[in-house]
Structure formats: C-alpha cells, structure tokens
Scaffold this motif. Structure first.
Motif, PDB file in Angstrom:
ATOM      1  N   THR A 102      21.364 -49.308 -46.563  1.00  0.00           N
ATOM      2  CA  THR A 102      22.144 -50.647 -46.993  1.00  0.00           C
ATOM      3  C   THR A 102      23.438 -50.745 -45.921  1.00  0.00           C
ATOM      4  N   MET A 103      23.903 -49.868 -45.443  1.00  0.00           N
ATOM      5  CA  MET A 103      25.083 -49.656 -44.581  1.00  0.00           C
ATOM      6  C   MET A 103      25.077 -50.417 -43.414  1.00  0.00           C
ATOM      7  N   SER A 104      26.041 -51.298 -42.932  1.00  0.00           N
ATOM      8  CA  SER A 104      26.338 -51.631 -41.385  1.00  0.00           C
ATOM      9  C   SER A 104      26.619 -50.393 -40.573  1.00  0.00           C
ATOM     10  N   ALA A 105      26.688 -50.688 -39.274  1.00  0.00           N
ATOM     11  CA  ALA A 105      27.075 -49.366 -38.466  1.00  0.00           C
ATOM     12  C   ALA A 105      28.470 -49.398 -38.437  1.00  0.00           C
ATOM     13  N   GLU A 106      29.401 -50.417 -38.649  1.00  0.00           N
ATOM     14  CA  GLU A 106      30.618 -50.349 -38.851  1.00  0.00           C
ATOM     15  C   GLU A 106      31.088 -49.530 -40.176  1.00  0.00           C
ATOM     16  N   GLU A 107      30.507 -49.654 -41.210  1.00  0.00           N
ATOM     17  CA  GLU A 107      30.691 -49.002 -42.331  1.00  0.00           C
ATOM     18  C   GLU A 107      30.249 -47.697 -42.617  1.00  0.00           C
ATOM     19  N   LEU A 108      29.170 -47.423 -41.737  1.00  0.00           N
ATOM     20  CA  LEU A 108      28.749 -46.027 -41.371  1.00  0.00           C
ATOM     21  C   LEU A 108      29.693 -45.174 -40.650  1.00  0.00           C
ATOM     22  N   MET A 109      30.087 -45.704 -39.674  1.00  0.00           N
ATOM     23  CA  MET A 109      31.222 -45.105 -38.749  1.00  0.00           C
ATOM     24  C   MET A 109      32.380 -44.856 -39.306  1.00  0.00           C
ATOM     25  N   THR A 110      32.925 -45.842 -40.319  1.00  0.00           N
ATOM     26  CA  THR A 110      34.104 -45.757 -41.336  1.00  0.00           C
ATOM     27  C   THR A 110      34.043 -44.560 -42.106  1.00  0.00           C
ATOM     28  N   ARG A 111      33.000 -44.555 -42.986  1.00  0.00           N
ATOM     29  CA  ARG A 111      32.490 -43.098 -43.847  1.00  0.00           C
ATOM     30  C   ARG A 111      32.426 -42.245 -43.216  1.00  0.00           C
ATOM     31  N   LEU A 112      32.006 -41.985 -42.051  1.00  0.00           N
ATOM     32  CA  LEU A 112      31.872 -40.793 -41.293  1.00  0.00           C
ATOM     33  C   LEU A 112      33.083 -40.300 -40.744  1.00  0.00           C
ATOM     34  N   GLN A 113      33.917 -41.017 -40.393  1.00  0.00           N
ATOM     35  CA  GLN A 113      35.378 -40.753 -39.944  1.00  0.00           C
ATOM     36  C   GLN A 113      36.423 -40.406 -41.163  1.00  0.00           C
ATOM     37  N   SER A 114      36.074 -40.804 -42.157  1.00  0.00           N
ATOM     38  CA  SER A 114      36.918 -40.560 -43.533  1.00  0.00           C
ATOM     39  C   SER A 114      36.301 -39.604 -44.144  1.00  0.00           C
ATOM     40  N   ALA A 115      35.132 -39.057 -43.860  1.00  0.00           N
ATOM     41  CA  ALA A 115      34.498 -37.714 -44.632  1.00  0.00           C
ATOM     42  C   ALA A 115      35.459 -36.694 -44.525  1.00  0.00           C
ATOM     43  N   PRO A 116      35.338 -35.870 -45.718  1.00  0.00           N
ATOM     44  CA  PRO A 116      36.127 -34.745 -45.642  1.00  0.00           C
ATOM     45  C   PRO A 116      35.299 -33.575 -44.751  1.00  0.00           C
ATOM     46  N   VAL A 117      36.116 -32.478 -44.224  1.00  0.00           N
ATOM     47  CA  VAL A 117      35.503 -31.865 -43.526  1.00  0.00           C
ATOM     48  C   VAL A 117      34.851 -30.495 -44.330  1.00  0.00           C
ATOM     49  N   VAL A 118      35.437 -30.267 -45.282  1.00  0.00           N
ATOM     50  CA  VAL A 118      35.214 -29.202 -46.354  1.00  0.00           C
ATOM     51  C   VAL A 118      34.220 -29.517 -47.282  1.00  0.00           C
ATOM     52  N   ARG A 119      33.182 -29.091 -47.540  1.00  0.00           N
ATOM     53  CA  ARG A 119      32.135 -29.561 -48.521  1.00  0.00           C
ATOM     54  C   ARG A 119      32.199 -28.519 -49.865  1.00  0.00           C
ATOM     55  N   CYS A 120      32.171 -29.296 -50.820  1.00  0.00           N
ATOM     56  CA  CYS A 120      32.345 -28.638 -52.248  1.00  0.00           C
ATOM     57  C   CYS A 120      31.038 -28.138 -52.762  1.00  0.00           C
ATOM     58  N   ASP A 121      30.038 -28.326 -51.858  1.00  0.00           N
ATOM     59  CA  ASP A 121      28.634 -27.761 -52.543  1.00  0.00           C
ATOM     60  C   ASP A 121      28.184 -26.520 -51.596  1.00  0.00           C
ATOM     61  N   GLU A 122      29.210 -26.278 -50.877  1.00  0.00           N
ATOM     62  CA  GLU A 122      28.996 -24.839 -49.976  1.00  0.00           C
ATOM     63  C   GLU A 122      29.858 -23.838 -50.266  1.00  0.00           C
ATOM     64  N   VAL A 123      29.399 -22.652 -50.610  1.00  0.00           N
ATOM     65  CA  VAL A 123      30.359 -21.659 -51.063  1.00  0.00           C
ATOM     66  C   VAL A 123      30.802 -20.895 -49.751  1.00  0.00           C
ATOM     67  N   ALA A 124      32.352 -20.843 -49.447  1.00  0.00           N
ATOM     68  CA  ALA A 124      33.023 -20.371 -48.143  1.00  0.00           C
ATOM     69  C   ALA A 124      33.067 -18.748 -48.310  1.00  0.00           C
ATOM     70  N   TRP A 125      33.220 -18.325 -49.623  1.00  0.00           N
ATOM     71  CA  TRP A 125      33.453 -16.749 -49.579  1.00  0.00           C
ATOM     72  C   TRP A 125      32.857 -16.325 -51.006  1.00  0.00           C
ATOM     73  N   ARG A 126      32.353 -15.138 -51.015  1.00  0.00           N
ATOM     74  CA  ARG A 126      31.929 -14.433 -52.129  1.00  0.00           C
ATOM     75  C   ARG A 126      32.296 -12.953 -52.126  1.00  0.00           C
ATOM     76  N   PHE A 127      32.480 -12.612 -53.595  1.00  0.00           N
ATOM     77  CA  PHE A 127      32.830 -11.157 -53.908  1.00  0.00           C
ATOM     78  C   PHE A 127      32.016 -10.729 -55.170  1.00  0.00           C
ATOM     79  N   LEU A 128      31.177  -9.747 -54.816  1.00  0.00           N
ATOM     80  CA  LEU A 128      30.305  -9.353 -56.073  1.00  0.00           C
ATOM     81  C   LEU A 128      29.296 -10.564 -56.448  1.00  0.00           C
ATOM     82  N   GLY A 129      28.974 -11.401 -55.486  1.00  0.00           N
ATOM     83  CA  GLY A 129      28.018 -12.508 -55.852  1.00  0.00           C
ATOM     84  C   GLY A 129      28.786 -13.694 -56.319  1.00  0.00           C
ATOM     85  N   LEU A 130      29.815 -13.800 -56.766  1.00  0.00           N
ATOM     86  CA  LEU A 130      30.495 -14.649 -57.260  1.00  0.00           C
ATOM     87  C   LEU A 130      31.473 -15.501 -56.050  1.00  0.00           C
TER      88      LEU A 130
END
Length: 154
Positions: A102-130
C-alpha cells in the motif's frame, strides 16, 4: 541495614546499571529504542536515592524507588520477550516498515531513510545465555526488592 542506607544502595545499583549501559555503548554496542527506554526508570531511581540522601525521608520515596525499579524490570521483560520472539515489539524498531503493497515509492524511501539502524528484536550481546535486557530484568527485580525492604525498614 537501615532504610536510608538500603535506599542509597538501591540508587547506587541503578547508577551502576546506567554506567554499564553507557560503557557498552562506548564499546560500540549501539542501543536500540527499547534499550534507551529501559534507562529512564533507573535515572528516576538515582534521583529518588539522591532525594532520600538529601531530605532523610525514606518510606514514601523508597516506595517510588521500588516502582521505578519495577517499571525498569517490566520494560526489560518486554524487551526480552521481543528478542525471543514471544511477542512483537514496536514496528519501528523490529525490522518491519509496514505494508509494502500500500506504500508509494516516495513513502517507502522516506520510511527506509528514517528507519533506526539498531533493531530491538536482535540480541547484540549475551552472557550466560541472557541478553542485556534479560540481565537488566534480573538486576531490576533485585533492586525492587531492596527498595521494598528499605521502605519497610524506614
């Protein structure tokens, strides 16, 4: 240990968690939006501990400290659940950008450019499995108990 000292200990614990988070950030582990959000209750707990030190009033403020630590724990549990794919996190930090059909090409580009680099659903570091979020949940739960004991002993 009396309530005032326990409150100062709990405030110092929150300060230590904040310093550790900033240390990880300085070491190159960029925080996601949920990571930053988890820091604010610890900032509040440090301020509350400072107020207890300054005013000497413990009971009511220690209850607020317990609430702050509880909020930090709740946010950390939520973040851990997002990392483990138990539930979906905020779409703006979990790698989705909405319905592409449902997005136009312009809206898609705007969202991609403003998207954060760091994802909340990816673990960057673990210690003892946590992950860091899971450790924050554990430490925040301990701090909530310390704040609660401080309020009771006041």
């Amino acid at each position: 240990m009396d309530g005032q000292r326990l409150s100062l200990l709990a405030g110092a614990g929150s300060a230590a968690l904040l310093i550790a988070a900033l240390g990880f950030q300085a070491a190159g582990y960029a925080p996601c939006e949920l990571c930053i959000l988890q820091r604010w209750p610890h900032v509040a707990a440090v301020v509350i501990a400072a107020l207890i030190w300054w005013t000497g009033r413990v009971r009511g403020l220690a209850v607020l400290g317990m609430v702050a630590a509880g909020v930090a724990m709740g946010l950390a549990i939520y973040h851990t659940g997002v990392e483990l794919s138990l539930w979906q996190g905020p779409t703006h930090c979990s790698g989705t950008i909405g319905n592409l059909a449902t997005m136009s090409a312009e809206e898609l580009m705007t969202r991609l450019q403003s998207a954060p680099v760091v994802r909340c659903d990816e673990v960057a570091w673990r210690f003892l499995g946590l992950s860091m979020a899971a450790w924050n949940a554990v430490f925040s739960a301990v701090l909530a108990v310390v704040w609660g004991v401080a309020a009771k002993r006041a």
